[in-house]
Design a protein around this motif. Structure first.
Motif, PDB file in Angstrom:
ATOM      1  N   GLU B  33       5.971  -1.402   2.205  1.00 10.13           N
ATOM      2  CA  GLU B  33       4.640  -0.869   2.542  1.00 10.13           C
ATOM      3  C   GLU B  33       3.988  -0.251   1.324  1.00 10.13           C
ATOM      4  O   GLU B  33       2.802  -0.437   1.073  1.00 10.13           O
ATOM      5  CB  GLU B  33       4.747   0.190   3.654  1.00 10.13           C
ATOM      6  N   ASN B  34       4.786   0.494   0.541  1.00  8.99           N
ATOM      7  CA  ASN B  34       4.242   1.177  -0.626  1.00  8.99           C
ATOM      8  C   ASN B  34       3.809   0.159  -1.688  1.00  8.99           C
ATOM      9  O   ASN B  34       2.746   0.293  -2.295  1.00  8.99           O
ATOM     10  CB  ASN B  34       5.300   2.127  -1.184  1.00  8.99           C
ATOM     11  N   ALA B  37       0.696  -1.422  -0.582  1.00 10.79           N
ATOM     12  CA  ALA B  37      -0.440  -0.502  -0.699  1.00 10.79           C
ATOM     13  C   ALA B  37      -0.959  -0.475  -2.133  1.00 10.79           C
ATOM     14  O   ALA B  37      -2.178  -0.470  -2.366  1.00 10.79           O
ATOM     15  CB  ALA B  37      -0.030   0.901  -0.262  1.00 10.79           C
ATOM     16  N   PHE B  38      -0.038  -0.477  -3.109  1.00  9.39           N
ATOM     17  CA  PHE B  38      -0.467  -0.492  -4.512  1.00  9.39           C
ATOM     18  C   PHE B  38      -1.233  -1.773  -4.826  1.00  9.39           C
ATOM     19  O   PHE B  38      -2.264  -1.752  -5.505  1.00  9.39           O
ATOM     20  CB  PHE B  38       0.748  -0.361  -5.439  1.00  9.39           C
ATOM     21  N   THR B  41      -4.738  -1.718  -2.970  1.00 11.27           N
ATOM     22  CA  THR B  41      -5.710  -0.770  -3.533  1.00 11.27           C
ATOM     23  C   THR B  41      -6.121  -1.179  -4.953  1.00 11.27           C
ATOM     24  O   THR B  41      -7.264  -0.954  -5.350  1.00 11.27           O
ATOM     25  CB  THR B  41      -5.156   0.669  -3.547  1.00 11.27           C
ATOM     26  N   PHE B  44      -8.596  -3.846  -4.417  1.00 10.08           N
ATOM     27  CA  PHE B  44      -9.809  -3.223  -3.858  1.00 10.08           C
ATOM     28  C   PHE B  44     -10.629  -2.546  -4.955  1.00 10.08           C
ATOM     29  O   PHE B  44     -11.839  -2.775  -5.090  1.00 10.08           O
ATOM     30  CB  PHE B  44      -9.363  -2.215  -2.791  1.00 10.08           C
TER      31      PHE B  44
END
Lengths: 200, 79
Positions: B33-34, B37-38, B41, B44
């Motif tokens: 998950e981490n 997420a990196f 983002t 993004f």
């Protein structure tokens, strides 16, 4: 003699045509400001996403921290969205007949004030339940992200009130309304993303 | 060596040689998950400014075209 003036014989030089700017200075300045603010909020959201992902498999919100009022804030969110729509209607009315924008503009301000007021009440309740900036990264991010948005909302509301006063006096220009409206649209449109990321 | 052969050789080099390099000390975590997420983002924050600048450019081009049509008399007066 410059190169330009040498290119045209005396008396034949074409007149400089002064065109209307594509975007007014106020709107352009506001758009640049909004771009920077979008990146600022994007940074906050990204940091929140990463911290939340580190808590994967654990409780989120962390143990002992109060749950955020999802349902009440959903109603608040609806009020803010309607405020944006009403402001757009005020803009359309202003283009037809400036004074006809008075009521929709006032309604938009009222809905925005309701949003800020109930968010403030929510903060007071959460502080009473023990959610503070220092209580956890959950609380820290909540107050930082939602608080930053609230600051923007208050500033934009102030600007909307300013436009309403000018409209009431009959001195409001279309570019001024467009500039303030752009700021309010930003406040309105960024909120559902913050609600989705922070509350849900 | 022909130009095509050089290009193909360069492509093969690019595809075959790289190894996974964990250059960022905080961008790797044991949890999926981490790591995801990196990645999300980073994408993004990279694409968002590009998207905004592109959007602004397209909007200005549209306005410029509309203004040009009004000056030429080929467009609606309230465009």
């Amino acid at each position: 003699m410059s190169a330009n003036s040498a290119a045209y014989p005396m008396g034949r030089r074409p007149e400089m045509v002064r065109r209307e700017p594509l975007v007014s200075n106020g709107v352009l300045g506001m758009l640049i400001f909004i771009f920077t603010e979008v990146m600022f909020f994007a940074g906050l959201i990204s940091a929140h996403t990463i911290v939340r992902s580190q808590a994967a498999g654990q409780m989120w919100p962390p143990y002992g921290q109060p749950r955020l009022p999802v349902e009440e804030t959903a109603i608040n969110t609806a009020a803010l969205l309607v405020s944006g729509i009403v402001l757009f209607l005020a803009w359309l009315a202003f283009r037809r007949e400036p004074q006809s924008a008075r009521i929709p503009l006032l309604l938009s301000i009222l809905l925005g004030t309701i949003f800020v007021f109930f968010q403030g009440l929510e903060w007071v309740a959460l502080l009473g339940e023990g959610l503070t900036l220092q209580s956890s990264s959950y609380g820290g991010f909540f107050y930082l992200i939602v608080g930053t948005h609230a600051l923007h909302a208050v500033a934009a509301l102030g600007a909307l009130v300013w436009t309403w006063v000018r409209l009431d006096k009959g001195t409001l220009q279309a570019t001024q309304l467009a500039t303030v409206a752009a700021f309010w649209y930003f406040v309105v449109l960024v909120w559902p993303i913050l609600y989705w990321k922070v509350y849900l | 060596m022909s130009r095509l052969a050089i290009v193909l050789l360069a492509l093969a080099w690019v595809v075959a040689l790289p190894e996974v390099a964990h250059a960022c000390p905080v961008c790797f975590d044991s949890s999926d998950e981490n790591r995801q997420a990196f990645l999300v983002t980073a994408a993004f924050l990279t694409l968002l400014p590009l998207g905004m600048v592109t959007g602004a450019g397209l909007w200005l081009r549209k306005r410029a075209r509309q203004a040009g049509q009004i000056e030429d008399g080929t467009g609606p007066p309230d465009a």
